[in-house]
Design a protein around this motif. Structure first.
Motif, mmCIF file in Angstrom:
data_model
loop_
_atom_site.group_PDB
_atom_site.id
_atom_site.type_symbol
_atom_site.label_atom_id
_atom_site.label_comp_id
_atom_site.label_asym_id
_atom_site.label_seq_id
_atom_site.Cartn_x
_atom_site.Cartn_y
_atom_site.Cartn_z
ATOM 1 N N VAL A 204 0.826 -1.211 0.000
ATOM 2 C CA VAL A 204 0.000 0.000 0.000
ATOM 3 C C VAL A 204 0.858 1.259 0.000
ATOM 4 N N MET A 205 2.157 1.106 -0.260
ATOM 5 C CA MET A 205 3.057 2.256 -0.223
ATOM 6 C C MET A 205 4.195 2.039 -1.207
ATOM 7 N N SER A 206 4.819 3.134 -1.612
ATOM 8 C CA SER A 206 6.019 3.051 -2.436
ATOM 9 C C SER A 206 7.232 2.819 -1.546
ATOM 10 N N THR A 207 8.362 2.522 -2.178
ATOM 11 C CA THR A 207 9.598 2.331 -1.416
ATOM 12 C C THR A 207 9.988 3.601 -0.683
ATOM 13 N N GLU A 208 9.815 4.743 -1.337
ATOM 14 C CA GLU A 208 10.179 6.013 -0.692
ATOM 15 C C GLU A 208 9.260 6.301 0.490
ATOM 16 N N GLU A 209 7.967 6.008 0.332
ATOM 17 C CA GLU A 209 7.042 6.197 1.452
ATOM 18 C C GLU A 209 7.404 5.284 2.611
ATOM 19 N N ALA A 210 7.828 4.060 2.297
ATOM 20 C CA ALA A 210 8.224 3.120 3.353
ATOM 21 C C ALA A 210 9.441 3.628 4.111
ATOM 22 N N LYS A 211 10.406 4.162 3.381
ATOM 23 C CA LYS A 211 11.598 4.710 4.042
ATOM 24 C C LYS A 211 11.219 5.808 5.015
ATOM 25 N N HIS A 212 10.283 6.640 4.607
ATOM 26 C CA HIS A 212 9.841 7.733 5.483
ATOM 27 C C HIS A 212 9.112 7.176 6.704
ATOM 28 N N MET A 213 8.300 6.133 6.506
ATOM 29 C CA MET A 213 7.560 5.554 7.620
ATOM 30 C C MET A 213 8.486 4.912 8.646
ATOM 31 N N VAL A 214 9.551 4.296 8.169
ATOM 32 C CA VAL A 214 10.490 3.637 9.084
ATOM 33 C C VAL A 214 11.153 4.677 9.981
ATOM 34 N N MET B 283 13.923 -1.276 0.466
ATOM 35 C CA MET B 283 14.365 -0.041 1.116
ATOM 36 C C MET B 283 15.874 -0.039 1.312
ATOM 37 N N HIS B 284 16.443 -1.235 1.431
ATOM 38 C CA HIS B 284 17.856 -1.367 1.781
ATOM 39 C C HIS B 284 18.739 -1.761 0.595
ATOM 40 N N ILE B 285 18.154 -2.377 -0.415
ATOM 41 C CA ILE B 285 18.938 -2.897 -1.538
ATOM 42 C C ILE B 285 18.356 -2.334 -2.828
ATOM 43 N N GLN B 286 19.089 -1.444 -3.459
ATOM 44 C CA GLN B 286 18.563 -0.757 -4.633
ATOM 45 C C GLN B 286 18.669 -1.591 -5.907
ATOM 46 N N ASN B 287 19.747 -2.304 -6.069
ATOM 47 C CA ASN B 287 19.965 -3.096 -7.279
ATOM 48 C C ASN B 287 20.253 -4.546 -6.898
ATOM 49 N N PRO B 288 19.219 -5.271 -6.483
ATOM 50 C CA PRO B 288 19.439 -6.629 -5.983
ATOM 51 C C PRO B 288 19.921 -7.581 -7.071
ATOM 52 N N VAL B 289 20.724 -8.535 -6.655
ATOM 53 C CA VAL B 289 21.226 -9.569 -7.551
ATOM 54 C C VAL B 289 20.542 -10.881 -7.173
ATOM 55 N N ALA C 212 15.292 -10.384 3.609
ATOM 56 C CA ALA C 212 14.062 -10.441 4.411
ATOM 57 C C ALA C 212 14.114 -11.603 5.388
ATOM 58 N N GLY C 213 14.506 -12.786 4.900
ATOM 59 C CA GLY C 213 14.575 -13.951 5.771
ATOM 60 C C GLY C 213 15.595 -13.790 6.882
ATOM 61 N N ASN C 214 16.752 -13.267 6.549
ATOM 62 C CA ASN C 214 17.793 -13.053 7.564
ATOM 63 C C ASN C 214 17.355 -12.029 8.609
ATOM 64 N N THR C 215 16.657 -11.000 8.151
ATOM 65 C CA THR C 215 16.190 -9.966 9.081
ATOM 66 C C THR C 215 15.156 -10.543 10.038
ATOM 67 N N LEU C 216 14.219 -11.343 9.526
ATOM 68 C CA LEU C 216 13.215 -11.954 10.392
ATOM 69 C C LEU C 216 13.869 -12.879 11.414
ATOM 70 N N ASN C 217 14.808 -13.698 10.960
ATOM 71 C CA ASN C 217 15.486 -14.612 11.890
ATOM 72 C C ASN C 217 16.245 -13.852 12.967
ATOM 73 N N ARG C 218 16.882 -12.761 12.575
ATOM 74 C CA ARG C 218 17.618 -11.959 13.566
ATOM 75 C C ARG C 218 16.662 -11.375 14.599
ATOM 76 N N MET C 219 15.501 -10.895 14.151
ATOM 77 C CA MET C 219 14.535 -10.311 15.078
ATOM 78 C C MET C 219 14.009 -11.355 16.059
ATOM 79 N N ILE C 220 13.870 -12.600 15.585
ATOM 80 C CA ILE C 220 13.444 -13.673 16.489
ATOM 81 C C ILE C 220 14.560 -13.994 17.483
#
Length: 407
Positions: A27-37, A52-58, A66-74
Motif C-alpha cells: 500500500v506504499m512506495s519504497t520512498e514512502e516506506a523509508k519515510h515511515m520507518v 528499502m535497503h537494496i537498490q539493485n538486488p542480484v 528479508a529472511g535473515n532480518t526476520l530470523n535476527r529479530m526472532i
C-alpha cells in the motif's frame, strides 16, 4: 466445510508492538516506506519491504535479506512465541469497528475453492510472495478473509472482548485503534473450529497474491521428500462480512479520446442522465451513479434503467458499468490494469484528491459509489472475477503482529 486451526504465533513483545506493527507492503512506495520507518529498526517493513535497503538486488538477494532480518529479530527476542492459540484482532477507525479471528486456514481448501477469490493474480507478484514466504520460512502477513452466516461466532467474539483484557492495545500513526486478545483454551478453540466447519465458504477480501503464493508454497512442499505440515496452512484474519467497510475506489485518467466536449457529452447522454453539479466535489450516494470532473467542473452521471444488468453479478457492478459504457468506448481504455493513461485513487486519500490529480497530471476524474460486501460475495459465489481495483478496504490489517512459521 471450512477448516481453521490454532497456531504457535511469533509476535512482538508488548513493549515493542507499536514499533514493529506496519502497514502492508503493497500500500506504499519504497520512498514512502523509508519515510515511515524513520530510523525505527524494529519496523516490520524491514522484513516486508527489503528494497528499502537494496537498490539493485542480484538474484534473490532481496528475499534472503528479508529472511535473515526476520530470523535476527526472532533471535533478539523482538518476537516471542506463544503456545498454540487463536486470536481476536480488533480495529477501529472513524468509519467502523471490526473484530476478526486470527488463525490458520487450509491451502488445500484455497485450491478447492472453499476459500473463494474475486480477483485474478499477476504471475510476477505471485512469484514475489512465493519467494518471500520461502526465504522467510514463514507467512508474515494475514490474508484478509470474510465469513457470512456465522452469527454465533460474531456473538462469541463480542462477548469475549467485553470481559477479557487484550495482550495488545495501541493506536497507530493513522489513528486506527488496534486490540489483540489471545485465546488458548483448548475447549473454546475446539468449539470455534467446529462452528467454522458448518460454513461452506470463506471469502478473500484482500491479499489475493499472498493467498495464491501460500497455496503454491504448500503444493511445492507436498512434492518434497520432507513436507512440513505447517506449510499446508496459511495465516488469515477472518471477519464477519457485516463488520467490514469498503471505501470508494476512484479513477483518474488522461484524455486521449479525441472527442471534444460536445461529442463526449452527447455520447454520455445516450446511457446516462447527465447533470451539472455546483460544488467543489461530487460523491455518489447510491449505486449506478457516478461523479465526473471534466474541465474543472463536476457532473452527476445516473445510469438509465434500461442499461442495468442486475442478473449478472459482474456486469451490475459500478466499476463494470463505467468500464463498459465510458472508459472503453469513449476513452479507449480497454485494459485498465495495464494502461498507463489511467490511475486509481483509494477513498482513504479523500475525494479532494481527484481535484488535485486533475489539476496536476490527469484530465478527467470519476468518483465511484463503493462496492458492497454482498456484491463481492455474489461475484465469488458465481465463480466470477471483479474488474481490477474494485474494492478498497479500511482499516488495513497491520503486518508483523502475527508470524506463522512453516517449520
Amino acid at each position: 466445510m471450512a477448516t481453521i486451526r490454532a497456531f504457535k504465533a511469533y509476535r512482538p513483545s508488548e513493549q515493542l508492538v507499536t514499533k514493529v506493527a506496519a502497514l502492508p507492503y503493497d500500500v506504499m512506495s519504497t520512498e514512502e516506506a523509508k519515510h515511515m520507518v524513520n530510523d525505527n529498526p524494529y519496523s516490520f517493513l524491514h522484513v516486508d519491504k527489503p528494497e528499502m535497503h537494496i537498490q539493485n538486488p542480484v538474484g534473490d538477494e532481496l528475499y534472503a535479506f528479508a529472511g535473515n532480518t526476520l530470523n535476527r529479530m526472532i533471535e533478539e527476542e523482538i518476537f516471542i512465541q506463544d503456545e498454540s492459540s487463536i486470536y481476536i484482532y480488533g480495529l477501529t477507525n472513524a468509519y467502523t469497528t471490526q473484530y476478526g479471528i486470527v488463525c490458520c486456514v487450509s491451502a488445500k481448501e484455497y485450491d478447492q475453492g472453499i476459500i473463494k477469490k474475486h480477483e485474478n493474480t499477476r504471475t510476477d507478484k505471485e512469484l514475489d510472495r512465493i519467494k518471500h514466504v520461502t526465504y522467510c520460512n514463514a507467512h508474515t502477513g494475514p490474508i484478509f478473509l470474510a465469513y457470512k452466516d456465522l452469527d454465533q461466532v460474531t456473538a462469541w467474539m463480542m462477548s469475549y472482548v467485553a470481559v477479557n483484557q487484550p495482550v495488545y492495545q495501541f493506536t497507530s500513526e493513522d489513528g486506527v485503534k488496534h486490540q489483540v486478545f489471545k485465546v488458548s483454551d483448548e475447549d473454546v478453540i475446539a468449539n470455534i473450529t467446529a462452528t467454522f466447519e458448518e460454513t461452506d465458504a470463506l471469502y478473500i477480501a484482500d491479499g489475493h497474491h499472498r493467498a495464491a503464493a501460500a497455496a503454491a508454497v504448500a503444493r511445492n512442499q507436498v512434492n518434497t521428500r520432507s513436507p512440513q505440515e505447517e506449510a499446508e496452512y496459511f495465516l488469515a484474519t477472518i471477519f464477519p462480512k457485516d463488520h467490514l467497510y469498503i471505501m470508494d475506489y476512484n479513477r483518474v485518467l488522461k484524455d486521449e479520446s479525441g472527442l471534444d466536449e460536445s461529442m463526449l457529452f452527447d455520447a454520455l447522454r445516450k446511457v446516462f442522465e447527465v447533470e451539472y453539479v455546483e460544488s467543489e466535489v461530487y460523491t455518489p450516494i447510491e449505486r449506478h451513479t457516478f461523479g465526473m470532473r471534466y474541465h474543472n467542473k463536476w457532473y452527476k452521471l445516473m445510469l438509465k434503467p434500461q442499461y442495468v444488468e442486475e442478473c449478472d453479478p459482474v456486469a451490475c457492478l459500478d466499476v463494470s458499468i463505467l468500464q463498459k459504457h465510458v472508459l472503453d468506448p469513449l476513452f479507449k481504455i480497454t485494459d485498465p490494469k495495464n494502461d498507463k493513461r489511467i490511475d486509481f485513487v483509494g477513498g482513504i486519500r479523500g475525494i479532494e484528491e481527484l481535484n488535485k490529480r486533475t489539476n496536476e497530471d490527469m484530465d478527467v476524474a470519476f468518483s465511484m459509489y463503493p462496492t458492497s460486501m454482498d456484491e463481492l460475495i455474489n461475484v465469488a459465489d458465481a465463480g466470477e472475477l471483479m474488474p481490477p481495483k474494485s474494492t478498497w478496504f479500511e482499516p488495513k490489517l497491520r503486518s508483523g503482529i502475527f508470524i506463522h512459521k512453516i517449520e
